[in-house]
Scaffold this active site. Structure first.
Site, PDB file in Angstrom:
ATOM      1  CB  THR A  77      -0.970   0.013   1.199  1.00 33.74           C
ATOM      2  OG1 THR A  77      -0.241  -0.147   2.403  1.00 33.74           O
ATOM      3  CG2 THR A  77      -1.997  -1.085   1.067  1.00 33.74           C
ATOM      4  CE  LYS A  82       0.072  -3.363   3.393  1.00 34.54           C
ATOM      5  NZ  LYS A  82      -0.861  -2.553   4.274  1.00 34.54           N
ATOM      6  CB  THR A  96      -2.063  -2.224   8.857  1.00 33.76           C
ATOM      7  OG1 THR A  96      -3.249  -1.926   9.454  1.00 33.76           O
ATOM      8  CG2 THR A  96      -2.486  -2.555   7.434  1.00 33.76           C
ATOM      9  CD  GLU A 103       2.064   5.364   6.437  1.00 32.73           C
ATOM     10  OE1 GLU A 103       1.739   6.060   7.395  1.00 32.73           O
ATOM     11  OE2 GLU A 103       1.277   4.725   5.731  1.00 32.73           O
ATOM     12  CG  ASN A 128      -0.403   8.274   8.387  1.00 35.05           C
ATOM     13  OD1 ASN A 128      -1.039   7.331   7.946  1.00 35.05           O
ATOM     14  ND2 ASN A 128       0.870   8.196   8.722  1.00 35.05           N
ATOM     15  CB  THR A 134      -7.998  13.319   0.516  1.00 36.28           C
ATOM     16  OG1 THR A 134      -6.721  13.518   1.105  1.00 36.28           O
ATOM     17  CG2 THR A 134      -9.069  13.384   1.569  1.00 36.28           C
TER      18      THR A 134
END
Lengths: 401, 401
Positions: free
Chosen positions: A156, A182, A193, A273, A396, A401
């Site tokens: 992702t 992942k 996750t 991230e 995040n 969006t």
């Protein structure tokens, strides 16, 4: 016994004999990148085990897959990125059922032996027609060299595909453990996750596989904590083909499984991230393992500490402030006996300043090692995390969006 | 009974009769801004109470002040910004002792009745000579109109001084509660890095004051959570002069105290480091107050949720994911019965999508109201937090450098 690992990229889930995999584009992602992966166990064994998120809010795929794995038999795992299928009601569960039925029919196995994993945004239905069409393509693409493709299709916000494997040649024959994972955002101690599939061609029964997986996960995935957030979809599935005919002893198998899970867990932290530092917080001198873990987790969850690391500031005061939040009933220590060492420089001794902070050069290395000595016993534990960065906030705040 | 508040700026700690205050520049801050505040109770009463951080690692000022307030008598509070005096060993404690002795000598009160509060970086000694010299200047500057100056001198990363007061004219006479607070980074449920001084001219004994303060703090400062980090220095001190001669009933006094603490707590959230949204997370339909609070805190501590708010993304999936992390033993609820309303728009009903997220306009307002209905009882609780922003990361990665 010799243990051998090859250079990257690892074949991941197809490193072990008896497995085929594929990763294809079903059209779930607006980017047009691969988004559907399939991993199939061709046996002779179909033994399996799995570990799931402990979140009380779980996706339909988790509800389905808990049931599917409960008999210790799994023939295939189908995974999609581009949508988590969480909070989607009865319709979402129907979508999972259809997905498993379609995989089962194509592979001529029971739908009840198909694990389904989904990752992506919560609260939106998946485009089920695209998934069902994609399954046909994925089955056609199955290959004993498809592990790397599968690893790419489950990404992702990951920037690299994560695969690992270990080949063991021992007294009882040669066997292999391989896997893919992942997850880069919601890593947390409950799990992450994080979708992970591990395969092995060792001969191991389902019960032994389940015990080994619980041990391996508790010492690896449960000890990485990117942002303290626990996902609704975490699933680690272990499938056993037995194709090597080698029968390892359970302890040796658990050790190999733990090593592969550990490599994948570290890869998740390294790709978290927006991170610029991988941070190992090690607590030593603890009375119990639980105490060491509780203190390490308190530190790895501190936004203030993690923001300081991003600023290359060896701010040990923020470390002590977090250590101090752990109740006495959980971890025994005297606040005036705490030592803190950062990247080999002891900056705090007996609860006060020791070597100057200027002696710690955080900018030079991606890895940061924080060592906290509680002087209260002999137990040690390490939890990995990463720094809190502008890019974490950016990714995040813009995710859906 | 009439309750009256005047327009800002409030006189803060000098709103009530019987108090003088000052705020001066002692030279602790490189910026040259005011950094030393003094609040003196001229009586006739000297009753007092205080609440401190529950962190096990505490600064020397907290160790001293706990002792100072233990007899229910406080004559003065001296506060400095520019250094927290935490993890500074016996020398740090000696510095606090000297500070209290110097204030006591200048005011002709016992050093043991002087509360000392410090805020700033952990792990470095304060320039004690500057503080002792500054105390002389601060005593000279004491004034019954000095409240606003004192509020400015305790600021660290605060962008505005925080003061509030309430004037009550009731059956039992007229009396006032006023206060000031600082703290913008380490707000957390255990308390916050948060120094707060409250004064009142009501006639209240120390025991009643302590009970009222515990209630007021638990419903205000304990329900703001900026970043989940608990400070080593939090101190809320209440001083009673009794100068109004009015004797309120304890319940009325507690209510007024709670209102002033609530205004200050909200001001802290509104000024939290780098925040662009003030976020109220209200949990209703809970079986118990503790359950409502636990669920609200789980949501207000989620970096993923808070980053989504910064991105003006009404990502209710991240709300449910956090609700689901609360164990069943702590909060009863059925995940399939959860409702979420954001700024008046119900985006989630019975655990699934309801109104489209596009109907929620987060960008238009600084305040965000998230309402979670657990459908498990009749209890309600609200916790305030703020969003996770680039500026938070920036301020906290560069704080000590």
């Amino acid at each position: 016994m010799t243990i051998e690992t090859t250079d990257l990229p690892s074949p991941g889930v197809t490193a072990a004999a008896g497995f085929r995999a594929s990763g294809i584009t079903a059209g779930l992602k607006a980017s047009g990148r691969p988004d559907l992966a399939l991993v199939v166990n061709d046996g002779p064994s179909q033994a399996a085990a799995a570990v799931f998120t402990t979140n009380r809010v779980v996706g339909a795929p988790v509800v389905w897959s808990r049931q599917a794995v409960s008999d210790g038999v799994v023939s295939a795992v189908v995974l999609n990125s581009g949508g988590a299928n969480v909070c989607t009601g009865p319709e979402g569960f129907l979508d999972v059922h259809l997905t498993a039925e379609t995989v089962g029919a194509a592979l001529e196995v029971s739908a009840g032996d198909v694990v389904v994993c989904s990752t992506g945004l919560i609260g939106e239905r998946l485009p089920i027609d695209k998934i069902l069409d994609g399954i046909g393509v994925a089955v056609e693409a199955l290959s004993s060299e498809g592990g790397p493709d599968a690893a790419v299709a489950i990404m992702t916000t990951d920037t690299v595909a994560k695969t690992a494997h270990l080949h063991v040649d021992g007294d009882r024959g040669a066997w292999t453990v391989g896997g893919m994972a992942k997850g880069a955002g919601m890593l947390a101690p409950g799990l992450a996750t994080m979708l992970c599939v591990i395969t092995t061609d060792a001969v191991i029964d389902a019960e032994t596989a389940a015990a080994a997986l619980r041990t391996a996960v508790s010492e690896t995935f449960d000890r990485v904590d990117s942002d303290g957030c626990m996902s609704t979809s975490d699933t680690v599935t272990l499938m056993v083909s037995g194709a090597s005919r080698a029968v390892p002893d359970p302890a040796g198998f658990t050790a190999a499984l733990t090593q592969v899970c550990g490599e994948l867990a570290r890869a998740l932290v390294a790709d978290a991230e927006g991170a610029t530092h991988d941070i190992a917080v090690t607590v030593m001198g603890a009375e119990t393992q639980d105490a060491a873990l509780a203190v390490a987790r308190a530190v790895t969850r501190s936004n203030l500490f993690k923001a300081a690391m991003f600023g290359n500031d060896p701010n040990w005061g923020r470390v002590l402030a977090q250590v101090g939040t752990v109740p006495e009933s959980v971890a025994a220590f005297d606040p005036d006996q705490l030592d803190v060492t950062i990247n080999g420089v002891q900056v705090c001794k007996a609860g006060g300043a020791f070597r100057p902070r200027s002696e710690v050069d955080l900018a030079a290395n991606r890895e940061v090692h924080v060592l906290i000595d509680l002087h209260a016993g002999g137990e040690v534990a390490t939890v990995w995390t990463n720094d809190l960065t502008h890019d974490y906030v950016h990714e995040n705040s813009a995710y859906s969006t």
